[in-house]
Design an enzyme around this catalytic site. Structure first.
Site, PDB file in Angstrom:
ATOM      1  N   LYS A 301      -8.276 -37.943   7.155  1.00  0.00           N
ATOM      2  CA  LYS A 301      -8.001 -38.342   5.770  1.00  0.00           C
ATOM      3  C   LYS A 301      -8.072 -37.175   4.784  1.00  0.00           C
ATOM      4  CE  LYS A 301      -7.543 -42.718   6.849  1.00  0.00           C
ATOM      5  NZ  LYS A 301      -6.265 -43.419   6.774  1.00  0.00           N
ATOM      6  N   ALA A 401      -1.124 -46.543   0.104  1.00  0.00           N
ATOM      7  CA  ALA A 401      -0.074 -46.019  -0.774  1.00  0.00           C
ATOM      8  C   ALA A 401       0.855 -47.149  -1.224  1.00  0.00           C
ATOM      9  CB  ALA A 401       0.724 -44.947  -0.044  1.00  0.00           C
ATOM     10  N   LYS A 402       1.208 -48.025  -0.293  1.00  0.00           N
ATOM     11  CA  LYS A 402       2.139 -49.115  -0.630  1.00  0.00           C
ATOM     12  C   LYS A 402       1.444 -50.161  -1.492  1.00  0.00           C
ATOM     13  CE  LYS A 402       5.275 -48.426   3.161  1.00  0.00           C
ATOM     14  NZ  LYS A 402       6.044 -48.963   4.285  1.00  0.00           N
ATOM     15  N   GLU A 403       0.178 -50.435  -1.153  1.00  0.00           N
ATOM     16  CA  GLU A 403      -0.568 -51.430  -1.924  1.00  0.00           C
ATOM     17  C   GLU A 403      -0.745 -50.946  -3.369  1.00  0.00           C
ATOM     18  OE1 GLU A 403      -3.013 -52.725   2.104  1.00  0.00           O
ATOM     19  OE2 GLU A 403      -4.106 -51.786   0.468  1.00  0.00           O
ATOM     20  N   ASP A 521      31.614 -40.354  46.244  1.00  0.00           N
ATOM     21  CA  ASP A 521      31.145 -39.070  45.722  1.00  0.00           C
ATOM     22  C   ASP A 521      29.945 -38.636  46.569  1.00  0.00           C
ATOM     23  OD1 ASP A 521      30.431 -36.953  43.856  1.00  0.00           O
ATOM     24  OD2 ASP A 521      28.879 -38.323  43.129  1.00  0.00           O
TER      25      ASP A 521
HETATM   26  C1  GDG Z   1      -3.553 -47.776  11.150  1.00  0.00           C
HETATM   27  C2  GDG Z   1      -2.966 -46.371  10.945  1.00  0.00           C
HETATM   28  C3  GDG Z   1      -1.232 -47.351   9.456  1.00  0.00           C
HETATM   29  C4  GDG Z   1      -9.344 -50.129   2.975  1.00  0.00           C
HETATM   30  N1  GDG Z   1     -10.523 -50.063   2.353  1.00  0.00           N
HETATM   31  C5  GDG Z   1     -10.813 -51.293   1.937  1.00  0.00           C
HETATM   32  C6  GDG Z   1      -9.788 -52.149   2.295  1.00  0.00           C
HETATM   33  N2  GDG Z   1      -8.890 -51.393   2.952  1.00  0.00           N
HETATM   34  C7  GDG Z   1      -7.641 -51.881   3.522  1.00  0.00           C
HETATM   35  C8  GDG Z   1      -6.461 -51.393   2.711  1.00  0.00           C
HETATM   36  C9  GDG Z   1      -5.372 -51.298   3.763  1.00  0.00           C
HETATM   37  C10 GDG Z   1      -6.147 -50.985   5.049  1.00  0.00           C
HETATM   38  O1  GDG Z   1      -7.485 -51.346   4.822  1.00  0.00           O
HETATM   39  C11 GDG Z   1      -6.114 -49.515   5.393  1.00  0.00           C
HETATM   40  O2  GDG Z   1      -4.797 -49.118   5.579  1.00  0.00           O
HETATM   41  P1  GDG Z   1      -4.322 -48.120   6.695  1.00  0.00           P
HETATM   42  O3  GDG Z   1      -2.883 -47.873   6.496  1.00  0.00           O
HETATM   43  O4  GDG Z   1      -5.200 -46.930   6.721  1.00  0.00           O
HETATM   44  O5  GDG Z   1      -4.500 -49.034   8.000  1.00  0.00           O
HETATM   45  P2  GDG Z   1      -5.374 -48.940   9.365  1.00  0.00           P
HETATM   46  O6  GDG Z   1      -5.245 -50.228  10.058  1.00  0.00           O
HETATM   47  O7  GDG Z   1      -6.741 -48.503   9.069  1.00  0.00           O
HETATM   48  O8  GDG Z   1      -4.655 -47.822  10.205  1.00  0.00           O
HETATM   49  C12 GDG Z   1      -2.295 -46.277   9.590  1.00  0.00           C
HETATM   50  C13 GDG Z   1      -1.825 -48.719   9.768  1.00  0.00           C
HETATM   51  O9  GDG Z   1      -2.500 -48.746  11.030  1.00  0.00           O
HETATM   52  C14 GDG Z   1      -0.757 -49.803   9.778  1.00  0.00           C
HETATM   53  O10 GDG Z   1       0.162 -49.589  10.791  1.00  0.00           O
HETATM   54  O11 GDG Z   1      -0.767 -47.358   8.137  1.00  0.00           O
HETATM   55  O12 GDG Z   1      -1.704 -45.008   9.445  1.00  0.00           O
HETATM   56  O13 GDG Z   1      -3.984 -45.402  11.071  1.00  0.00           O
HETATM   57  O14 GDG Z   1      -4.741 -52.524   3.907  1.00  0.00           O
HETATM   58  O15 GDG Z   1      -6.206 -52.303   1.703  1.00  0.00           O
HETATM   59  N3  GDG Z   1      -9.776 -53.453   1.992  1.00  0.00           N
HETATM   60  C15 GDG Z   1     -10.848 -53.943   1.317  1.00  0.00           C
HETATM   61  N4  GDG Z   1     -11.886 -53.170   0.957  1.00  0.00           N
HETATM   62  C16 GDG Z   1     -11.911 -51.858   1.233  1.00  0.00           C
HETATM   63  O16 GDG Z   1     -12.873 -51.173   0.892  1.00  0.00           O
HETATM   64  N5  GDG Z   1     -10.844 -55.243   0.996  1.00  0.00           N
END
Ligand code: GDG
Length: 749
Positions: A301, A401-403, A521
């Site tokens: 990260k 990023a999307k959220e 062949d």
């Molecule tokens: C894998 C890949 C890929 C995070 N902190 C809190 C919280 N979150 C939620 C976010 C988001 C998710 O967790 C983290 O997103 P990532 O994209 O890092 O997803 P991961 O599942 O960890 O990782 C990654 C992903 O799979 C999907 O294919 O993007 O690259 O490593 O949704 O909102 N939610 C809450 N509190 C937090 O403190 N409620």
């Protein structure tokens, strides 16, 4: 109709009867219920996508009405008295997979998190190579497989997720050849230079394991390309565009950038509970602007680099001191492990140092939190912050990023995004930075804070449009649909595959006829390829079949090859066959003498030979074969990736030379490039052998592009067969040489 419903209505057109998901961790929490345990699903993107899709499938698909989605995975803190039946959930059938603690430590803690995670995130120096890890990885994947095959039925769609289960697709395929399997990798697939660090057997197993699926999905085009390259380099399978031709079936690899449940995030910003959280945050901020980041504690990260960038910003733009607050949230993860503990300490001491240096009585530049946020807190922070600072060193996608973009309801936020996150491929309108460049990060933070509203709106709108359209539902739908498209392609190809019925029909046609000609062949058709051409000699069993076929007075057998006269003569010395050498330059009818079909001026060789020789020196492992009417550059023994590159250069060079010599042509065979006169080919040679004769059974078999001349010249009534999976003019395909020999043997019975 909103995007979600539109997507779902499209999904209803797909044809599966039940969805079976396999992912490492079950997305459920258990709570004691009257009978057994109640399983409450978490609110992750994947779960909500699956739930929404399944709800709607049920409304339109009879088979799905009575079936629950199956979800297989490991349950955290599984109580001892739990059985699969004791999980209560009205939407899912939960299939808990249990792996002994010791194995799980080596599998999950070891192979997955100490090897694949660092390696695939470009931290090879953190990767731990331990042979026990791989054994445990195999064992755990097998455990998943054993549980799943008890449940999987024909008509199911099996969707396997992520790096913990890369061997599982092939394990299931071995046991259930016809089942539909999709595999999705959530983390990056690294370049081959990184992937090749895995011991040979492990990397072959990983690639072949994934190829058990029908469709393999990645977040980006780059990851897909890296995977295809690794397939070529580890297996040698042919790949055209995104299709991989394995010996048994074609497999598709493609990019499916995962989306989010956009409406859920967007709409949450207006909910009362979130508004309350927003008020709380604003009270603390007075008029200061807020920069926000939330990351799991992980070296991928780039947390320290983010602090360095922010510190540089404070240093470079002192006018912003006291006017900005950076809320850095780090979500606890694996902090019982030494490396993570150290990282946490270092982050905390850096935060302390920066705060110590810049704080005033009224202002702290960094508010650091090591904790998880509630959903409402998270949404409020996304919404209130002026800058989202998302700067991983490597990330498969990065949903944060999307959220963040979805939560910009008032359109006042700016996203700063690392170019190393998969999300950057889709989000050009973010301010894209390289996280190691602290000067660039500092300048970008400044630009983001100073950005005019119109520009913010324009950038956000574009991203919001894109992300709301390709959301998590569209993503899942796209994946299902493409899997069925791939299945369709496999089926179309299967139509051409010789099954028992087709093979019996061909044999029966053969037996009914009295004047037959068989064109066969040599390399790749009757005889497997060897390191050097002279080593690829015909086996006794194969020779027996040819002898028997040619001894039948109703048959004419012609071996039709690119080989030279001498070699063919030696291989078929005592068989009564016609021989076609050098792709048709020479023909020797059974019992007759060699005849040249044309008289070529061979002066062209003087121009071509030096160029080919140059490529022998420029590409280690290649060699030249000079024949009467042609010159061939063989690259079978060279590094395949490098040779491909040289092949294209050589083709370009040769094209220049032969531009004015219109009777010459460049021929691509199996790992060989040949220059010859265009006045003859295998098709013409076949016609010569059939002149003035009427055959009621014409048969042809070959394996490469040079045989396509033959296939395309034959009449529709002919039975032509291409060995291997490549697209062809031939009527049928067989998988390999033994399959062809089996058919030829049937003719002799
Ligand atoms: C894998 C890949 C890929 C995070 N902190 C809190 C919280 N979150 C939620 C976010 C988001 C998710 O967790 C983290 O997103 P990532 O994209 O890092 O997803 P991961 O599942 O960890 O990782 C990654 C992903 O799979 C999907 O294919 O993007 O690259 O490593 O949704 O909102 N939610 C809450 N509190 C937090 O403190 N409620």
């Amino acid at each position: 109709m909103d995007v979600k419903n539109k997507t779902i209505s499209m999904v209803n057109e797909t044809h599966f009867e039940r969805l079976v998901i396999a992912a490492y961790r079950l997305p459920f929490k258990l709570s004691k219920a009257k009978k057994g345990y109640k399983a409450i699903q978490n609110s992750g993107g994947l779960v909500s996508a699956i739930l929404a899709l399944s709800e709607n499938f049920k409304n339109s698909n009879k088979a799905l009405k009575n079936s629950k989605i199956v979800w297989a995975g490991i349950a955290d803190d599984l109580p001892d008295d739990v059985t699969p039946e004791s999980f209560e959930n009205d939407k899912f059938d939960i299939l808990p997979v249990t792996i002994p603690q010791q194995v799980n430590d080596l599998y999950y803690g070891g192979f997955c998190n100490d090897l694949i995670w660092p390696l695939f995130h470009y931290f090879p120096s953190y990767a731990v190579f331990n042979s026990d890890y791989f054994k445990a990885y195999e064992e755990a994947n097998l455990k998943f497989c054993e549980e799943l095959v008890k449940t999987i039925k024909p008509g199911d769609f099996v969707w396997i997720h992520d790096y913990q289960l890369m061997l599982l697709p092939e394990m299931i395929r071995q046991r259930m050849p016809d089942v539909t399997i999709g595999f999705f990798l959530h983390i990056p697939f690294p370049s081959f230079e990184i992937f090749r660090l895995l011991p040979r057997h492990w990397r072959e197993s990983v690639v072949k394991g994934m190829l058990g699926a029908d469709l393999i999905g990645f977040h980006t085009h780059d990851y897909t390309q890296h995977f295809l390259k690794s397939v070529r380099r580890t297996t040698g399978y042919e790949c055209h565009q995104n299709i991989i031709y394995t010996p048994n079936k074609l497999v598709k690899a493609d990019a499916f950038p995962i989306g989010i449940d956009y409406d859920k995030f967007h709409d949450a910003c207006l909910k009362k509970a979130v508004l309350i959280e927003k008020q709380k945050i604003k009270k603390h901020l007075s008029s200061q602007k807020l920069i926000f980041s939330v990351d799991r504690l992980d070296y991928s990260k780039g947390l320290l680099l983010k602090l360095k960038g922010y510190e540089t910003f404070l240093e470079t733009y002192p006018e912003w001191q006291s006017k900005v607050v950076f809320n850095m949230v780090v979500v606890p993860s694996r902090d019982s492990i030494g490396r993570y503990q150290e990282m946490k300490k270092e982050i905390e001491s850096t935060v302390g140092r920066i705060n110590g240096q810049y704080s005033t009585l009224a202002w702290r530049p960094i508010v650091y939190q090591y904790k998880s946020l509630t959903f409402n807190e998270l949404i409020a922070l996304y919404n209130v912050s002026e800058v989202g600072l998302i700067t991983p060193l490597r990330d498969g996608m990065n949903l944060v990023a999307k959220e963040y973009i979805a939560c910009q309801v008032e359109n006042e936020g700016v996203l700063i995004l690392s170019e190393m996150a998969g999300a950057a491929a889709e989000m050009n309108e973010a301010l894209i930075i390289n996280p190691v460049d602290n000067l660039e990060m500092a300048e970008t933070i400044f630009n983001a804070l100073e950005m005019k509203s119109e520009e913010k709106h324009a950038r956000l709108e574009r991203m919001q449009n894109r992300i709301s359209n390709y959301n998590v539902f569209t993503w899942a739908f796209d994946f299902f649909n493409q899997t069925y498209d791939t299945k369709e392609q496999q089926n179309q190809r299967n139509v051409k595959f010789i099954n028992k019925t087709i093979s019996s029909q061909i044999v029966s046609d053969y037996r009914k006829t009295g004047r037959r000609i068989l064109f066969l062949d040599y390399d790749g058709t009757l005889v497997p390829f060897a390191k050097y051409p002279e080593l690829a000699t015909v086996e006794t069993g194969t020779l027996d079949i040819i002898r028997k076929l040619s001894a039948d007075p109703k048959n004419q057998v012609a071996i039709i090859s690119g080989r030279d006269k001498k070699f063919l003569e030696k291989q078929f010395a005592d068989a009564n066959v016609s021989l076609v050498a050098e792709h048709g330059y020479y023909i020797k009818k059974a019992g007759g003498e060699w005849e040249a079909t044309i008289n070529t001026d061979e002066q062209w060789k003087e121009a071509v030979l030096p160029i080919m020789n140059e490529y022998v020196s420029r590409c280690h492992g290649t060699f030249i074969e000079e024949k009467t009417g042609s010159i061939a550059w063989h690259y079978r023994n060279a590094d395949s990736e490098f040779a491909e590159l040289r092949l294209h250069e050589l083709m370009n060079n040769l094209a220049e030379i032969i531009r004015y010599k219109t009777d010459l042509e460049i021929l691509e065979g199996h790992k060989v490039l040949e220059v010859k006169s265009g006045k003859y080919d295998k098709g013409q040679a076949a016609n010569t052998l059939m002149t003035d004769q009427n055959f009621d059974f014409i048969f042809a078999a070959g394996d490469d592009k040079t045989d396509e001349f033959l296939f395309s010249t034959l009449s529709d009534a002919a039975c032509s067969i291409r060995v291997g999976l490549s697209p062809s003019f031939a009527k049928y395909n067989v998988t390999d040489i033994p399959a062809l020999l089996k058919l030829l043997e049937e003719f002799t019975k």
